[in-house]
Enzyme design. Structure first.
Site, PDB file in Angstrom:
ATOM      1  N   HIS A 121       0.987  -1.081  -0.093  1.00 35.54           N
ATOM      2  CA  HIS A 121      -0.079   0.157  -0.019  1.00 35.54           C
ATOM      3  C   HIS A 121       1.026   1.330   0.151  1.00 35.54           C
ATOM      4  O   HIS A 121       1.924   1.192   0.489  1.00 35.54           O
ATOM      5  CB  HIS A 121      -0.764  -0.034   1.252  1.00 35.54           C
ATOM      6  N   ASP A 198       3.132  -4.736   8.015  1.00 38.77           N
ATOM      7  CA  ASP A 198       1.993  -3.588   7.908  1.00 38.77           C
ATOM      8  C   ASP A 198       0.847  -4.483   7.969  1.00 38.77           C
ATOM      9  O   ASP A 198       0.440  -5.184   7.210  1.00 38.77           O
ATOM     10  CB  ASP A 198       1.908  -3.039   6.431  1.00 38.77           C
ATOM     11  N   GLN A 201      -4.503  -4.851   7.255  1.00 41.91           N
ATOM     12  CA  GLN A 201      -5.709  -5.759   6.667  1.00 41.91           C
ATOM     13  C   GLN A 201      -5.533  -6.922   7.509  1.00 41.91           C
ATOM     14  O   GLN A 201      -6.731  -7.704   7.398  1.00 41.91           O
ATOM     15  CB  GLN A 201      -5.425  -6.114   5.207  1.00 41.91           C
ATOM     16  N   LYS A 224     -10.173  -0.551  10.784  1.00 39.73           N
ATOM     17  CA  LYS A 224     -10.299  -1.528   9.867  1.00 39.73           C
ATOM     18  C   LYS A 224     -10.634  -3.042  10.782  1.00 39.73           C
ATOM     19  O   LYS A 224     -10.592  -4.071  10.157  1.00 39.73           O
ATOM     20  CB  LYS A 224      -9.036  -1.712   9.032  1.00 39.73           C
ATOM     21  N   CYS A 362      -4.899   2.183  -3.616  1.00 37.58           N
ATOM     22  CA  CYS A 362      -3.551   2.772  -2.977  1.00 37.58           C
ATOM     23  C   CYS A 362      -2.386   1.966  -3.448  1.00 37.58           C
ATOM     24  O   CYS A 362      -1.581   1.809  -2.343  1.00 37.58           O
ATOM     25  CB  CYS A 362      -3.650   2.938  -1.439  1.00 37.58           C
TER      26      CYS A 362
END
Ligand code: PLP
Length: 404
Positions: A121, A198, A201, A224, A362
């Protein structure tokens, strides 16, 4: 727990869009909020509003206690060793920027390399690009293979004696690929490379255990994971966080200040300058309680079933091309309908009350490398249903009839 009961927890799922019941398939962009999260925000501002860590008065102490109790909840949720390894931030993007600014400025030198992957991303690309530019370092990019998995052979080859940091996503928001972050971390650590994952998600779909992964940093956003926007966190290993200079200066992050010299506060406050977002921290805590009540394993099982169902439906339509077929995938499908531009398709699908995301998600460099303008993305949460997937399919057939 029955699906009707779960759906009733989320007030927005009862609304109409274009006079049709909302079908919300943009969960990778942000998840909807259960009533308990909304209530936590109202309760804070109605009963508890005051600044934390600063007052001896009753409200301030109560707010501080509640605020720190959530840090403990987050610690348990991601299985950190200590709650002071959890830094509150505005979200995943700020967490990555914190590491780039604080750890990066102190540790990256000219000629060093920072390794990322082709499926990142923008949040996990641009902060490293900026750091490399400032320091004269080099950004290297691990490619992906045909099915959307990371090219593990290339990754091993790209880790060299100049590589200082590996920053990679746990789950790709554009492809759904779940990366083998534990193995990747082990490979990097063997070469003395610091690892940032990261996790934007991942937290909503699977049990995340930062100690088991073994990573040095893990970044995430509450919105999220059914929590509020504007709050999130960074997990950092204690030794690393202690060795880093502060990110921002101001109140909260200091022990003492004179015009000559400032002594910084201890963890986690060293990295939390200024008045924090107390209300949303409490909302995040309510979201974690809610998820724990359902059980992350149950959530994962429901979502996996939805993914299989959608995959089966989609693969029966010869005009649909699924982008990203990694063997380990989260509950999202990125796809194209023949040569139809994703934006055109998304506009028609929206008229059916179905919210999908269209575009580059993104992840523009990824789309460029795949040679496509973008995709349509349907991302499922445990409150979605197979009937809703049928409605999406109906909308897709309409798109095909209109454009082809
Ligand atoms: N990383 C990934 C993989 C994402 O999907 C996102 C958001 O879509 C982010 C980072 C950035 O998260 P936020 O905008 O909440 O900071």
């Amino acid at each position: 727990m029955k699906i009707e009961e779960i759906r009733a927890d989320f007030p927005i799922l009862g609304r109409l869009v274009h006079n049709k019941p909302l079908v919300y398939f943009d969960n990778a962009a942000t998840t909807q909020k259960p009533q308990v999260v909304i209530d936590a925000l109202v309760a804070y501002y109605s009963n508890l509003n005051s600044n934390v860590h600063r007052g001896v008065h009753y409200l301030s102490q109560q707010a501080t206690e509640a605020f720190e109790a959530v840090r403990e909840k987050v610690k348990v949720f991601v299985n950190a060793r200590y709650s002071h390894e959890i830094i509150y931030t505005r979200g995943c993007t700020e967490s990555i920027n914190l590491v780039a600014a604080a750890w990066g400025r102190a540790n990256i030198l000219s000629g060093d390399e920072i390794l990322i992957s082709a499926m990142e991303h923008h949040s996990n690309i641009v902060p490293w690009q900026m750091l490399c530019e400032e320091k004269g370092a080099k950004l290297t990019v691990c490619p992906i293979i045909e099915d959307g998995s990371l090219d593990m052979k290339a990754l091993a080859e790209l880790m060299n004696s100049r590589t200082r940091l590996l920053a990679v996503t746990h789950i790709s928001n554009a492809l759904g690929t779940i990366n083998p972050v534990r193995e990747i971390t082990r490979m990097a650590h063997e070469k003395g490379i610091v690892v940032l994952i990261d996790g934007a998600q991942a937290l909503s779909h699977m049990k995340v255990d930062v100690q088991d992964i073994g990573c040095d940093f893990y970044a995430f956003s509450a919105h999220k994971v059914y929590g509020p926007m504007g709050i999130g966190g960074l997990y950092g290993r204690e030794e690393l966080l202690n060795s880093m200079p502060p990110y921002q200066g101001g109140g909260e992050m200091i022990k003492s200040v004179t015009f000559e010299k400032t002594a910084y506060n201890e963890l986690p406050f060293k990295f939390e300058a200024g008045t924090p977002n107390v209300a949303d921290v409490l909302g995040f805590g309510a979201a974690i309680d809610y998820i724990n009540g359902i059980g992350i394993e149950n959530i994962a099982a429901i979502e996996h079933e939805l993914l299989l169902y959608a995959n089966e439906k989609f693969s029966r339509d010869p005009l649909i091309r699924i982008i990203g077929n990694a063997p380990e995938k989260a509950s999202l499908i990125s796809f194209m309908i023949d040569k139809i531009h994703p934006y055109d398709a998304g506009t028609i699908i929206d008229r059916f009350g179905v919210a999908v995301r269209t575009g580059t998600h993104c992840a523009q460099p990824l789309m460029d490398s795949l040679g496509i303008p973008g995709t349509i993305r349907a991302s499922f949460a445990f409150y979605n249903t197979k009937e809703e997937i049928d409605k999406l399919m109906e909308a897709i057939l309409k798109v095909e009839a209109l454009f082809l």
